[in-house]
Design an enzyme around this catalytic site. Structure first.
Site, short mmCIF file in Angstrom:
data_model
loop_
_atom_site.label_atom_id
_atom_site.label_comp_id
_atom_site.label_asym_id
_atom_site.label_seq_id
_atom_site.Cartn_x
_atom_site.Cartn_y
_atom_site.Cartn_z
N HIS A 27 67.73 40.81 21.38
CA HIS A 27 67.11 40.24 22.58
C HIS A 27 66.09 41.22 23.16
O HIS A 27 66.43 42.08 23.98
CB HIS A 27 68.21 39.93 23.61
CG HIS A 27 67.69 39.27 24.86
ND1 HIS A 27 68.53 38.76 25.82
CD2 HIS A 27 66.44 39.04 25.32
CE1 HIS A 27 67.82 38.26 26.82
NE2 HIS A 27 66.54 38.43 26.54
N HIS A 36 61.67 41.02 24.17
CA HIS A 36 60.42 40.23 24.16
C HIS A 36 59.28 41.12 23.72
O HIS A 36 58.99 42.14 24.37
CB HIS A 36 60.15 39.67 25.55
CG HIS A 36 61.28 38.80 26.04
ND1 HIS A 36 61.28 37.44 25.88
CD2 HIS A 36 62.45 39.11 26.63
CE1 HIS A 36 62.40 36.95 26.37
NE2 HIS A 36 63.14 37.95 26.83
N HIS A 96 67.43 31.29 26.71
CA HIS A 96 67.79 32.02 27.94
C HIS A 96 68.56 31.08 28.87
O HIS A 96 68.12 29.97 29.13
CB HIS A 96 66.54 32.49 28.68
CG HIS A 96 65.96 33.75 28.13
ND1 HIS A 96 65.46 33.83 26.87
CD2 HIS A 96 65.82 34.98 28.67
CE1 HIS A 96 65.03 35.07 26.65
NE2 HIS A 96 65.23 35.79 27.74
N GLU A 112 71.16 33.80 33.43
CA GLU A 112 70.62 35.08 33.90
C GLU A 112 70.40 34.91 35.41
O GLU A 112 71.18 35.40 36.21
CB GLU A 112 69.30 35.40 33.18
CG GLU A 112 68.61 36.67 33.67
CD GLU A 112 67.17 36.82 33.12
OE1 GLU A 112 66.58 35.83 32.69
OE2 GLU A 112 66.65 37.95 33.18
N ASP A 152 65.57 43.68 26.51
CA ASP A 152 64.82 42.60 27.17
C ASP A 152 63.32 42.91 27.26
O ASP A 152 62.56 42.38 26.46
CB ASP A 152 65.42 42.34 28.57
CG ASP A 152 65.33 40.88 28.98
OD1 ASP A 152 64.89 40.05 28.17
OD2 ASP A 152 65.71 40.56 30.12
N ASP A 153 62.92 43.74 28.21
CA ASP A 153 61.50 44.11 28.38
C ASP A 153 61.48 45.60 28.72
O ASP A 153 61.35 45.97 29.90
CB ASP A 153 60.89 43.29 29.53
CG ASP A 153 61.08 41.80 29.31
OD1 ASP A 153 60.33 41.22 28.50
OD2 ASP A 153 62.00 41.23 29.91
N1 ADE Z 1 60.48 36.62 29.54
C1 ADE Z 1 60.45 37.93 29.37
N2 ADE Z 1 61.57 38.50 29.84
C2 ADE Z 1 62.34 37.51 30.33
C3 ADE Z 1 63.61 37.45 30.95
N3 ADE Z 1 64.35 38.52 31.19
N4 ADE Z 1 64.07 36.25 31.34
C4 ADE Z 1 63.35 35.16 31.13
N5 ADE Z 1 62.15 35.16 30.54
C5 ADE Z 1 61.64 36.32 30.14
ZN ZN Z 2 64.94 37.88 27.82
#
Ligand code: ADE
Ligand code: ZN
Length: 330
Positions: A10, A12, A189, A192, A269-270
Protein backbone atom coordinates in the site's frame (compact mmCIF):
# COMPACT_ATOMS: atom_id res chain seq x y z
CA UNK A 1 13.99 -5.90 13.13
CA UNK A 2 16.36 -4.47 10.53
CA UNK A 3 16.97 -7.99 9.26
CA UNK A 4 13.29 -8.87 8.75
CA UNK A 5 12.59 -8.70 5.01
CA UNK A 6 9.79 -6.25 4.27
CA UNK A 7 7.07 -6.22 1.65
CA UNK A 8 4.80 -3.27 0.94
CA UNK A 9 1.38 -3.48 -0.72
CA UNK A 10 0.00 0.00 0.00
CA UNK A 11 1.91 3.00 -1.34
CA UNK A 12 0.80 5.60 -3.90
CA UNK A 13 3.46 6.14 -6.53
CA UNK A 14 2.76 9.86 -7.10
CA UNK A 15 2.82 10.21 -3.32
CA UNK A 16 6.36 8.82 -2.99
CA UNK A 17 8.12 11.81 -4.61
CA UNK A 18 9.71 14.02 -1.92
CA UNK A 19 9.62 17.85 -2.29
CA UNK A 20 13.18 17.95 -3.70
CA UNK A 21 12.30 15.48 -6.46
CA UNK A 22 9.07 17.37 -7.25
CA UNK A 23 11.16 20.58 -7.47
CA UNK A 24 13.67 18.84 -9.74
CA UNK A 25 10.92 17.64 -12.08
CA UNK A 26 9.25 21.07 -12.17
CA UNK A 27 12.57 22.63 -13.22
CA UNK A 28 13.26 19.89 -15.78
CA UNK A 29 9.78 20.35 -17.26
CA UNK A 30 10.06 24.17 -17.34
CA UNK A 31 7.15 24.56 -14.90
CA UNK A 32 6.79 26.98 -12.00
CA UNK A 33 7.14 25.15 -8.70
CA UNK A 34 3.80 25.28 -6.83
CA UNK A 35 5.45 26.51 -3.61
CA UNK A 36 2.14 26.91 -1.75
CA UNK A 37 2.13 23.16 -1.25
CA UNK A 38 5.16 23.39 1.07
CA UNK A 39 5.31 24.70 4.64
CA UNK A 40 8.10 26.84 6.13
CA UNK A 41 9.90 23.61 7.08
CA UNK A 42 10.12 22.61 3.41
CA UNK A 43 7.71 19.69 3.85
CA UNK A 44 4.36 19.14 2.12
CA UNK A 45 1.66 21.26 3.74
CA UNK A 46 -2.03 20.37 4.25
CA UNK A 47 -4.58 21.07 6.95
CA UNK A 48 -6.80 17.96 6.83
CA UNK A 49 -7.53 14.88 4.73
CA UNK A 50 -9.24 16.65 1.81
CA UNK A 51 -6.54 19.33 1.80
CA UNK A 52 -3.96 16.54 1.76
CA UNK A 53 -5.63 15.14 -1.39
CA UNK A 54 -5.42 18.65 -2.97
CA UNK A 55 -1.71 19.01 -2.13
CA UNK A 56 -1.15 15.51 -3.50
CA UNK A 57 -2.89 16.45 -6.78
CA UNK A 58 -0.82 19.65 -7.02
CA UNK A 59 2.49 17.82 -6.54
CA UNK A 60 1.38 15.16 -9.06
CA UNK A 61 0.69 17.90 -11.61
CA UNK A 62 4.43 18.55 -12.21
CA UNK A 63 5.11 14.83 -12.91
CA UNK A 64 4.91 15.13 -16.68
CA UNK A 65 6.97 12.59 -18.59
CA UNK A 66 7.71 8.88 -18.75
CA UNK A 67 11.21 9.76 -17.51
CA UNK A 68 9.69 11.44 -14.45
CA UNK A 69 7.70 8.29 -13.70
CA UNK A 70 10.80 6.17 -14.22
CA UNK A 71 12.81 8.33 -11.81
CA UNK A 72 10.15 8.39 -9.08
CA UNK A 73 9.74 4.62 -9.28
CA UNK A 74 13.48 3.99 -9.26
CA UNK A 75 14.21 6.35 -6.33
CA UNK A 76 11.41 4.94 -4.26
CA UNK A 77 12.16 1.25 -4.87
CA UNK A 78 15.87 1.73 -4.15
CA UNK A 79 15.05 3.58 -0.89
CA UNK A 80 12.89 0.61 0.09
CA UNK A 81 15.61 -1.85 -0.92
CA UNK A 82 18.05 -0.06 1.42
CA UNK A 83 15.57 -0.65 4.25
CA UNK A 84 15.40 -4.37 3.54
CA UNK A 85 12.27 -4.47 1.39
CA UNK A 86 12.11 -7.30 -1.13
CA UNK A 87 8.81 -6.45 -2.86
CA UNK A 88 6.64 -3.38 -3.39
CA UNK A 89 3.29 -3.03 -5.14
CA UNK A 90 3.04 0.54 -6.41
CA UNK A 91 -0.42 2.04 -6.71
CA UNK A 92 -0.32 4.21 -9.84
CA UNK A 93 -3.04 6.51 -11.12
CA UNK A 94 -3.39 6.84 -14.92
CA UNK A 95 -5.90 9.66 -14.28
CA UNK A 96 -3.16 11.81 -12.77
CA UNK A 97 -0.89 11.02 -15.74
CA UNK A 98 -3.67 11.82 -18.24
CA UNK A 99 -4.34 15.17 -16.61
CA UNK A 100 -0.83 16.24 -17.66
CA UNK A 101 -1.14 14.79 -21.17
CA UNK A 102 0.61 11.44 -20.78
CA UNK A 103 -0.90 8.39 -22.43
CA UNK A 104 -1.49 5.29 -20.31
CA UNK A 105 1.32 3.58 -22.25
CA UNK A 106 3.86 6.33 -21.54
CA UNK A 107 2.84 6.27 -17.88
CA UNK A 108 3.19 2.48 -17.58
CA UNK A 109 6.38 2.26 -19.62
CA UNK A 110 8.06 4.86 -17.39
CA UNK A 111 7.12 2.94 -14.26
CA UNK A 112 8.16 -0.41 -15.78
CA UNK A 113 11.58 1.05 -16.65
CA UNK A 114 11.96 2.21 -13.04
CA UNK A 115 11.10 -1.29 -11.81
CA UNK A 116 13.63 -2.91 -14.18
CA UNK A 117 16.39 -0.46 -13.22
CA UNK A 118 15.71 -0.86 -9.49
CA UNK A 119 15.83 -4.66 -9.81
CA UNK A 120 19.20 -4.39 -11.60
CA UNK A 121 20.73 -1.89 -9.15
CA UNK A 122 19.02 -2.69 -5.85
CA UNK A 123 17.75 -6.27 -6.13
CA UNK A 124 14.15 -5.34 -5.27
CA UNK A 125 11.01 -6.44 -7.12
CA UNK A 126 8.09 -4.16 -7.92
CA UNK A 127 4.67 -4.53 -9.53
CA UNK A 128 1.89 -2.09 -10.36
CA UNK A 129 -1.68 -1.68 -9.16
CA UNK A 130 -3.69 0.51 -11.50
CA UNK A 131 -5.76 2.86 -9.43
CA UNK A 132 -8.98 4.71 -10.07
CA UNK A 133 -9.69 7.80 -7.99
CA UNK A 134 -13.07 7.74 -6.26
CA UNK A 135 -13.76 11.46 -6.36
CA UNK A 136 -13.13 11.48 -10.15
CA UNK A 137 -16.35 9.44 -10.47
CA UNK A 138 -17.63 6.11 -11.84
CA UNK A 139 -17.18 6.97 -15.54
CA UNK A 140 -13.47 7.66 -15.07
CA UNK A 141 -13.10 4.50 -12.99
CA UNK A 142 -14.72 2.54 -15.83
CA UNK A 143 -12.24 3.97 -18.31
CA UNK A 144 -9.31 3.02 -16.10
CA UNK A 145 -10.64 -0.51 -15.49
CA UNK A 146 -11.47 -1.12 -19.17
CA UNK A 147 -8.07 0.05 -20.28
CA UNK A 148 -6.30 -2.15 -17.74
CA UNK A 149 -8.46 -5.11 -18.79
CA UNK A 150 -8.07 -4.62 -22.55
CA UNK A 151 -4.35 -3.96 -22.63
CA UNK A 152 -2.66 -6.30 -20.16
CA UNK A 153 0.82 -5.29 -19.06
CA UNK A 154 3.13 -7.88 -17.45
CA UNK A 155 3.78 -5.64 -14.45
CA UNK A 156 0.17 -4.59 -13.87
CA UNK A 157 -1.14 -7.16 -11.41
CA UNK A 158 -4.04 -5.41 -9.73
CA UNK A 159 -6.75 -2.79 -9.66
CA UNK A 160 -7.37 -0.43 -6.79
CA UNK A 161 -9.32 2.70 -5.89
CA UNK A 162 -8.12 5.59 -3.74
CA UNK A 163 -9.40 9.12 -3.05
CA UNK A 164 -12.18 10.56 -0.94
CA UNK A 165 -14.11 7.75 0.74
CA UNK A 166 -17.39 9.68 0.93
CA UNK A 167 -19.11 7.72 -1.90
CA UNK A 168 -19.90 4.08 -1.03
CA UNK A 169 -17.49 1.67 -2.75
CA UNK A 170 -20.45 -0.47 -3.89
CA UNK A 171 -21.32 2.20 -6.48
CA UNK A 172 -18.14 1.17 -8.31
CA UNK A 173 -19.26 -2.46 -8.78
CA UNK A 174 -18.94 -2.30 -12.58
CA UNK A 175 -15.29 -1.17 -12.84
CA UNK A 176 -14.32 -3.75 -10.23
CA UNK A 177 -16.22 -6.50 -12.07
CA UNK A 178 -14.32 -5.62 -15.28
CA UNK A 179 -10.94 -5.66 -13.52
CA UNK A 180 -11.64 -8.91 -11.68
CA UNK A 181 -12.90 -10.63 -14.87
CA UNK A 182 -9.59 -9.66 -16.52
CA UNK A 183 -7.72 -11.56 -13.80
CA UNK A 184 -6.50 -8.52 -11.87
CA UNK A 185 -6.36 -8.73 -8.08
CA UNK A 186 -8.60 -6.11 -6.50
CA UNK A 187 -8.33 -3.85 -3.47
CA UNK A 188 -10.06 -0.62 -2.42
CA UNK A 189 -9.60 2.18 0.11
CA UNK A 190 -12.18 1.99 2.88
CA UNK A 191 -12.37 2.37 6.66
CA UNK A 192 -9.76 5.12 6.76
CA UNK A 193 -11.84 8.31 7.05
CA UNK A 194 -15.20 6.67 6.65
CA UNK A 195 -16.42 4.26 9.34
CA UNK A 196 -17.15 0.50 9.33
CA UNK A 197 -20.09 0.96 6.97
CA UNK A 198 -17.55 1.87 4.25
CA UNK A 199 -15.80 -1.45 4.86
CA UNK A 200 -19.11 -3.31 4.58
CA UNK A 201 -19.74 -1.54 1.29
CA UNK A 202 -16.25 -2.55 0.09
CA UNK A 203 -17.05 -6.20 0.89
CA UNK A 204 -19.68 -6.21 -1.88
CA UNK A 205 -16.82 -5.85 -4.41
CA UNK A 206 -14.66 -8.75 -5.72
CA UNK A 207 -11.73 -7.79 -3.45
CA UNK A 208 -9.28 -9.84 -1.41
CA UNK A 209 -7.62 -6.86 0.29
CA UNK A 210 -8.61 -3.46 1.69
CA UNK A 211 -6.40 -0.37 1.85
CA UNK A 212 -6.60 0.74 5.51
CA UNK A 213 -9.86 -0.89 6.70
CA UNK A 214 -8.82 -0.21 10.29
CA UNK A 215 -12.07 1.48 11.31
CA UNK A 216 -13.70 -1.94 11.02
CA UNK A 217 -12.59 -2.18 14.67
CA UNK A 218 -15.68 -0.12 15.57
CA UNK A 219 -17.93 -3.04 14.55
CA UNK A 220 -17.04 -6.36 16.28
CA UNK A 221 -19.21 -8.45 13.93
CA UNK A 222 -17.41 -6.94 10.95
CA UNK A 223 -14.03 -7.75 12.49
CA UNK A 224 -15.17 -11.38 12.82
CA UNK A 225 -16.28 -11.38 9.19
CA UNK A 226 -12.94 -9.99 7.98
CA UNK A 227 -11.10 -12.68 9.94
CA UNK A 228 -13.39 -15.47 8.69
CA UNK A 229 -13.09 -14.36 5.05
CA UNK A 230 -9.30 -13.89 5.42
CA UNK A 231 -9.56 -10.40 3.98
CA UNK A 232 -6.18 -8.65 4.24
CA UNK A 233 -5.97 -5.06 5.52
CA UNK A 234 -3.04 -3.09 4.11
CA UNK A 235 -2.48 -0.78 7.09
CA UNK A 236 -0.52 2.48 7.29
CA UNK A 237 -0.25 3.47 10.97
CA UNK A 238 1.91 6.58 10.45
CA UNK A 239 -0.44 7.91 7.76
CA UNK A 240 -3.37 7.39 10.14
CA UNK A 241 -1.65 9.13 13.06
CA UNK A 242 -0.34 12.09 11.03
CA UNK A 243 -3.68 12.62 9.27
CA UNK A 244 -5.41 12.44 12.64
CA UNK A 245 -7.52 9.30 12.28
CA UNK A 246 -5.94 8.31 15.63
CA UNK A 247 -4.19 10.59 18.12
CA UNK A 248 -1.24 8.26 18.70
CA UNK A 249 0.28 4.92 17.69
CA UNK A 250 -0.83 3.59 21.07
CA UNK A 251 -4.47 4.22 20.10
CA UNK A 252 -4.12 2.59 16.68
CA UNK A 253 -6.24 -0.60 16.41
CA UNK A 254 -3.62 -2.65 14.51
CA UNK A 255 -2.65 -4.90 17.47
CA UNK A 256 -6.32 -5.49 18.33
CA UNK A 257 -7.10 -6.44 14.75
CA UNK A 258 -4.21 -8.91 14.76
CA UNK A 259 -5.39 -10.38 18.07
CA UNK A 260 -8.84 -10.82 16.54
CA UNK A 261 -7.29 -12.93 13.77
CA UNK A 262 -7.47 -10.33 11.00
CA UNK A 263 -4.66 -10.61 8.47
CA UNK A 264 -2.78 -7.39 7.77
CA UNK A 265 0.28 -5.90 6.13
CA UNK A 266 2.17 -2.62 6.53
CA UNK A 267 2.47 0.28 4.10
CA UNK A 268 3.73 3.86 4.08
CA UNK A 269 0.83 5.24 1.93
CA UNK A 270 2.42 8.57 0.85
CA UNK A 271 5.84 8.49 2.55
CA UNK A 272 7.18 12.10 2.37
CA UNK A 273 3.77 13.55 3.26
CA UNK A 274 3.77 11.69 6.57
CA UNK A 275 7.47 11.26 7.30
CA UNK A 276 6.92 7.53 6.80
CA UNK A 277 9.01 4.74 5.30
CA UNK A 278 8.28 1.04 5.01
CA UNK A 279 11.15 0.28 7.42
CA UNK A 280 9.75 2.89 9.82
CA UNK A 281 6.34 1.22 9.81
CA UNK A 282 7.90 -2.10 10.81
CA UNK A 283 9.85 -0.31 13.57
CA UNK A 284 6.86 1.51 15.11
CA UNK A 285 4.95 -1.75 15.31
CA UNK A 286 7.62 -3.07 17.68
CA UNK A 287 8.49 0.14 19.51
CA UNK A 288 5.00 1.61 19.94
CA UNK A 289 2.51 -1.20 19.43
CA UNK A 290 4.06 -4.16 21.23
CA UNK A 291 4.61 -6.46 18.23
CA UNK A 292 7.51 -8.95 18.16
CA UNK A 293 9.98 -9.74 15.39
CA UNK A 294 8.04 -12.94 14.75
CA UNK A 295 4.90 -10.85 14.27
CA UNK A 296 6.79 -8.76 11.71
CA UNK A 297 7.86 -11.90 9.84
CA UNK A 298 4.22 -13.04 9.84
CA UNK A 299 3.24 -9.65 8.40
CA UNK A 300 5.74 -10.04 5.55
CA UNK A 301 4.48 -13.61 5.00
CA UNK A 302 0.91 -12.31 4.81
CA UNK A 303 2.01 -9.67 2.28
CA UNK A 304 3.67 -12.29 0.08
CA UNK A 305 0.60 -14.54 0.15
CA UNK A 306 -1.78 -11.59 -0.46
CA UNK A 307 0.38 -10.04 -3.20
CA UNK A 308 -1.17 -9.96 -6.67
CA UNK A 309 2.03 -11.05 -8.47
CA UNK A 310 2.48 -14.45 -10.14
CA UNK A 311 3.31 -17.67 -8.31
CA UNK A 312 6.95 -17.86 -9.47
CA UNK A 313 7.71 -14.47 -7.97
CA UNK A 314 5.84 -15.40 -4.79
CA UNK A 315 7.97 -18.54 -4.49
CA UNK A 316 11.14 -16.43 -4.80
CA UNK A 317 9.88 -13.98 -2.19
CA UNK A 318 9.07 -16.86 0.19
CA UNK A 319 12.63 -18.15 -0.27
CA UNK A 320 14.07 -14.70 0.55
CA UNK A 321 12.03 -14.55 3.75
CA UNK A 322 13.04 -18.07 4.71
CA UNK A 323 16.74 -17.51 3.97
CA UNK A 324 16.84 -14.29 6.00
CA UNK A 325 15.34 -16.11 8.99
CA UNK A 326 17.83 -18.94 8.60
CA UNK A 327 20.75 -16.46 8.51
CA UNK A 328 19.39 -14.70 11.63
CA UNK A 329 19.52 -18.00 13.50
CA UNK A 330 23.06 -18.99 12.49
N1 ADE B 1 -4.53 8.93 -2.32
C1 ADE B 1 -3.27 9.03 -1.89
N2 ADE B 1 -3.18 8.72 -0.59
C2 ADE B 1 -4.43 8.40 -0.17
C3 ADE B 1 -4.99 8.01 1.06
N3 ADE B 1 -4.28 7.85 2.17
N4 ADE B 1 -6.32 7.79 1.12
C4 ADE B 1 -7.06 7.95 0.03
N5 ADE B 1 -6.57 8.32 -1.16
C5 ADE B 1 -5.27 8.55 -1.26
ZN1 ZN C 1 -3.68 4.90 0.43
Amino acid sequence: METVPKAELHVHLEGTAPPELVQHMATRNGLPFPSRMLGADGRFRYSDFLDFLRTYDLAASVIRTAEDYRDITYEYLCDCGREGAIYVELTASPDHARLVGLTDEEHLNGIAQGIDDARRDCGIEGRILISAVKHFGVEQALRVARHAAERPHPYVVGFSMAGDEATPAAEFAEPFAIAAAAGLGCTVHAGEWAGPESVRSALTLPITRIDHGIRAIEDPELVKELAARELVLDCCPTSNVILGVYDSYEEHPLPRLLDAGVKLTLGSDDPPYFGATIGGEYTVCVERMGLSEDDLRDITRTAIEAAFCDDDLKARLRDSLQNAQHQDRT
